[in-house]
Scaffold this motif. Structure first.
Motif, PDB file in Angstrom:
ATOM      1  N   ALA A   1       0.841  -1.201   0.000  1.00 27.23           N
ATOM      2  CA  ALA A   1       0.000   0.000   0.000  1.00 27.23           C
ATOM      3  C   ALA A   1       0.872   1.245   0.000  1.00 27.23           C
ATOM      4  N   GLU A   2       1.986   1.185   0.741  1.00 30.27           N
ATOM      5  CA  GLU A   2       2.885   2.336   0.821  1.00 30.27           C
ATOM      6  C   GLU A   2       3.490   2.664  -0.543  1.00 30.27           C
ATOM      7  N   ALA A   3       3.913   1.627  -1.272  1.00 32.89           N
ATOM      8  CA  ALA A   3       4.529   1.866  -2.577  1.00 32.89           C
ATOM      9  C   ALA A   3       3.509   2.364  -3.594  1.00 32.89           C
ATOM     10  N   TYR A   4       2.318   1.781  -3.578  1.00 26.68           N
ATOM     11  CA  TYR A   4       1.297   2.210  -4.534  1.00 26.68           C
ATOM     12  C   TYR A   4       0.876   3.647  -4.250  1.00 26.68           C
ATOM     13  N   SER A   5       0.747   3.985  -2.971  1.00 29.74           N
ATOM     14  CA  SER A   5       0.438   5.368  -2.607  1.00 29.74           C
ATOM     15  C   SER A   5       1.555   6.301  -3.050  1.00 29.74           C
ATOM     16  N   ALA A   6       2.806   5.853  -2.919  1.00 28.81           N
ATOM     17  CA  ALA A   6       3.939   6.682  -3.346  1.00 28.81           C
ATOM     18  C   ALA A   6       3.900   6.932  -4.845  1.00 28.81           C
ATOM     19  N   MET A   7       3.526   5.913  -5.626  1.00 22.92           N
ATOM     20  CA  MET A   7       3.400   6.102  -7.061  1.00 22.92           C
ATOM     21  C   MET A   7       2.374   7.183  -7.369  1.00 22.92           C
ATOM     22  N   TRP A   8       1.248   7.149  -6.690  1.00 21.99           N
ATOM     23  CA  TRP A   8       0.215   8.152  -6.908  1.00 21.99           C
ATOM     24  C   TRP A   8       0.705   9.546  -6.512  1.00 21.99           C
ATOM     25  N   ARG A   9       1.438   9.635  -5.387  1.00 23.24           N
ATOM     26  CA  ARG A   9       1.928  10.941  -4.942  1.00 23.24           C
ATOM     27  C   ARG A   9       2.932  11.515  -5.943  1.00 23.24           C
ATOM     28  N   LEU A  10       3.803  10.672  -6.462  1.00 22.53           N
ATOM     29  CA  LEU A  10       4.757  11.125  -7.475  1.00 22.53           C
ATOM     30  C   LEU A  10       4.022  11.585  -8.739  1.00 22.53           C
ATOM     31  N   HIS A  11       3.038  10.787  -9.158  1.00 27.48           N
ATOM     32  CA  HIS A  11       2.230  11.125 -10.331  1.00 27.48           C
ATOM     33  C   HIS A  11       1.499  12.451 -10.124  1.00 27.48           C
ATOM     34  N   ASP A  12       0.877  12.614  -8.970  1.00 27.89           N
ATOM     35  CA  ASP A  12       0.108  13.827  -8.699  1.00 27.89           C
ATOM     36  C   ASP A  12       0.998  15.059  -8.547  1.00 27.89           C
ATOM     37  N   ALA A  13       2.276  14.835  -8.241  1.00 24.11           N
ATOM     38  CA  ALA A  13       3.226  15.952  -8.125  1.00 24.11           C
ATOM     39  C   ALA A  13       3.772  16.366  -9.490  1.00 24.11           C
ATOM     40  N   GLY A  14       3.321  15.711 -10.565  1.00 22.21           N
ATOM     41  CA  GLY A  14       3.722  16.091 -11.908  1.00 22.21           C
ATOM     42  C   GLY A  14       4.913  15.334 -12.456  1.00 22.21           C
ATOM     43  N   LEU A  15       5.407  14.335 -11.703  1.00 21.04           N
ATOM     44  CA  LEU A  15       6.494  13.497 -12.198  1.00 21.04           C
ATOM     45  C   LEU A  15       5.920  12.354 -13.032  1.00 21.04           C
ATOM     46  N   ARG A  16       6.601  11.990 -14.101  1.00 26.48           N
ATOM     47  CA  ARG A  16       6.129  10.898 -14.952  1.00 26.48           C
ATOM     48  C   ARG A  16       6.736   9.591 -14.447  1.00 26.48           C
ATOM     49  N   VAL A  17       5.884   8.646 -14.100  1.00 26.12           N
ATOM     50  CA  VAL A  17       6.296   7.392 -13.472  1.00 26.12           C
ATOM     51  C   VAL A  17       6.316   6.286 -14.522  1.00 26.12           C
ATOM     52  N   VAL A  18       7.446   5.569 -14.612  1.00 22.15           N
ATOM     53  CA  VAL A  18       7.644   4.556 -15.654  1.00 22.15           C
ATOM     54  C   VAL A  18       8.270   3.301 -15.030  1.00 22.15           C
ATOM     55  N   PRO A  19       7.501   2.249 -14.771  1.00 19.49           N
ATOM     56  CA  PRO A  19       8.120   0.988 -14.355  1.00 19.49           C
ATOM     57  C   PRO A  19       8.994   0.426 -15.479  1.00 19.49           C
ATOM     58  N   VAL A  20      10.097  -0.207 -15.084  1.00 16.89           N
ATOM     59  CA  VAL A  20      11.022  -0.840 -16.037  1.00 16.89           C
ATOM     60  C   VAL A  20      11.266  -2.250 -15.508  1.00 16.89           C
ATOM     61  N   THR A  21      10.723  -3.260 -16.178  1.00 15.26           N
ATOM     62  CA  THR A  21      10.594  -4.571 -15.561  1.00 15.26           C
ATOM     63  C   THR A  21      10.947  -5.708 -16.515  1.00 15.26           C
ATOM     64  N   GLY A  22      11.217  -6.853 -15.939  1.00 15.07           N
ATOM     65  CA  GLY A  22      11.358  -8.066 -16.713  1.00 15.07           C
ATOM     66  C   GLY A  22      10.046  -8.812 -16.873  1.00 15.07           C
ATOM     67  N   ARG A  23       8.991  -8.296 -16.303  1.00 13.06           N
ATOM     68  CA  ARG A  23       7.689  -8.952 -16.376  1.00 13.06           C
ATOM     69  C   ARG A  23       7.101  -8.881 -17.794  1.00 13.06           C
ATOM     70  N   PRO A  24       6.117  -9.758 -18.078  1.00 13.82           N
ATOM     71  CA  PRO A  24       5.681  -9.979 -19.461  1.00 13.82           C
ATOM     72  C   PRO A  24       4.705  -8.939 -20.002  1.00 13.82           C
ATOM     73  N   GLY A  25       4.472  -9.058 -21.311  1.00 13.55           N
ATOM     74  CA  GLY A  25       3.573  -8.140 -21.995  1.00 13.55           C
ATOM     75  C   GLY A  25       2.183  -8.102 -21.397  1.00 13.55           C
ATOM     76  N   GLY A  26       1.659  -9.252 -20.995  1.00  9.08           N
ATOM     77  CA  GLY A  26       0.323  -9.282 -20.408  1.00  9.08           C
ATOM     78  C   GLY A  26       0.219  -8.459 -19.144  1.00  9.08           C
ATOM     79  N   TRP A  27       1.243  -8.539 -18.310  1.00 15.93           N
ATOM     80  CA  TRP A  27       1.264  -7.721 -17.093  1.00 15.93           C
ATOM     81  C   TRP A  27       1.349  -6.237 -17.444  1.00 15.93           C
ATOM     82  N   CYS A  28       2.152  -5.915 -18.448  1.00 16.40           N
ATOM     83  CA  CYS A  28       2.348  -4.510 -18.807  1.00 16.40           C
ATOM     84  C   CYS A  28       1.063  -3.881 -19.333  1.00 16.40           C
ATOM     85  N   ASP A  29       0.269  -4.649 -20.082  1.00 20.87           N
ATOM     86  CA  ASP A  29      -1.002  -4.133 -20.577  1.00 20.87           C
ATOM     87  C   ASP A  29      -1.930  -3.789 -19.423  1.00 20.87           C
TER      88      ASP A  29
END
Length: 261
Positions: free
Chosen positions: A34-62
């Motif tokens: 919950a802390e990390a997901y909330s942090a993503m929202w706070r960064l997003h709402d502060a005008g920063l562009r958030v971009v995960p960079v992962t080894g996870r698959p296309g289905g997850w990325c969609d």
């Protein structure tokens, strides 16, 4: 590495993009906190562009581009980027992605790994992958050590593949790309970003994040990066006190404080 709190307010103020790995960087015990997901929202709402960079698959990325507070996501260790274009999800593929024949080559690597490294197995998310092979050594039971991961990596590389060790999988592919080369290509080609090295902060936790650690002056390892340092020549510039998603949230709060938010 120095504590993330050592970042200067001047440096923090120049950042416009937050890139981060997923597994064991924003998760703990396999769960997005919950802390990390909330942090993503706070960064997003502060005008920063958030971009995960992962080894996870296309289905997850969609799923992630549709449901998370992110602007893009680099998947399968740099094979493609899912992003928003004209209000709809779109895909930018790396130009070195091989043709259909690559599947036979990956199958041969898979068979060799399963034959020669007892206990390893194909990752359960393999069915959602487009361009790579993931061999699981630590996500599900039995959990094998880094010695097994290095053996898997050696087998793949001996067969001409690229192989990177994450905290849970060895990701294997054929193609001239990795996390950082794809992120840089996408930023420059699609978003027109010309100050990639000055405006990006990256968070990671394992050896497959090393290209990002090597390339970016502003990079941060969450605390659980420690066991992987011996596998890497290039280390992150900063480190958090907390592990996984707790460390990511800790750093996000500190970053926003330094930016006066």
């Amino acid at each position: 590495m120095v504590p993330f709190g050592n970042m200067s307010p001047e440096t923090a103020g120049k950042l416009r993009y937050i890139l981060h790995d997923i597994d064991d960087t924003i998760t703990n015990d396999g769960k997005l906190t919950a802390e990390a997901y909330s942090a993503m929202w706070r960064l997003h709402d502060a005008g920063l562009r958030v971009v995960p960079v992962t080894g996870r698959p296309g289905g997850w990325c969609d799923m992630a581009i549709r449901q998370w507070p992110i602007d893009a996501i680099v998947g399968e260790n740099g094979a493609f980027v899912c992003y928003w274009k004209d209000g709809r999800p779109a895909i930018f593929r790396h130009p070195s992605i091989p043709g259909e024949e690559v599947r036979q080559r990956l199958d041969a690597v898979r068979d060799a790994c399963l034959r020669e490294v007892p206990g390893c197995r194909v990752a359960r998310d393999q069915g959602f992958r487009l361009y790579d092979l993931a061999i699981d050594f630590a996500e599900d039971e039995p959990r094998l050590g880094f010695e097994a991961a290095r053996r898997i990596q050696d087998i793949a590389e001996s067969m001409g593949a690229v192989a990177k060790i994450s905290s849970i999988h060895v990701n294997i592919w054929f193609g001239d790309y990795d996390k950082v080369s794809m992120a840089r290509l996408f930023f420059e080609t699609v978003w027109g970003v010309r100050d990639f090295h000055q405006s990006v902060l990256f968070f990671g936790d394992s050896a497959n994040d090393e290209p990002m650690f090597a390339e970016l002056p502003q990079s941060c390892g969450v605390a659980n990066v420690a066991p992987f340092l011996e596998l890497m020549e290039h280390h992150p510039a900063y480190v958090t006190r907390g592990a996984g998603g707790y460390g990511f949230a800790e750093a996000a709060e500190e970053l926003l404080r330094k930016r006066g938010r």
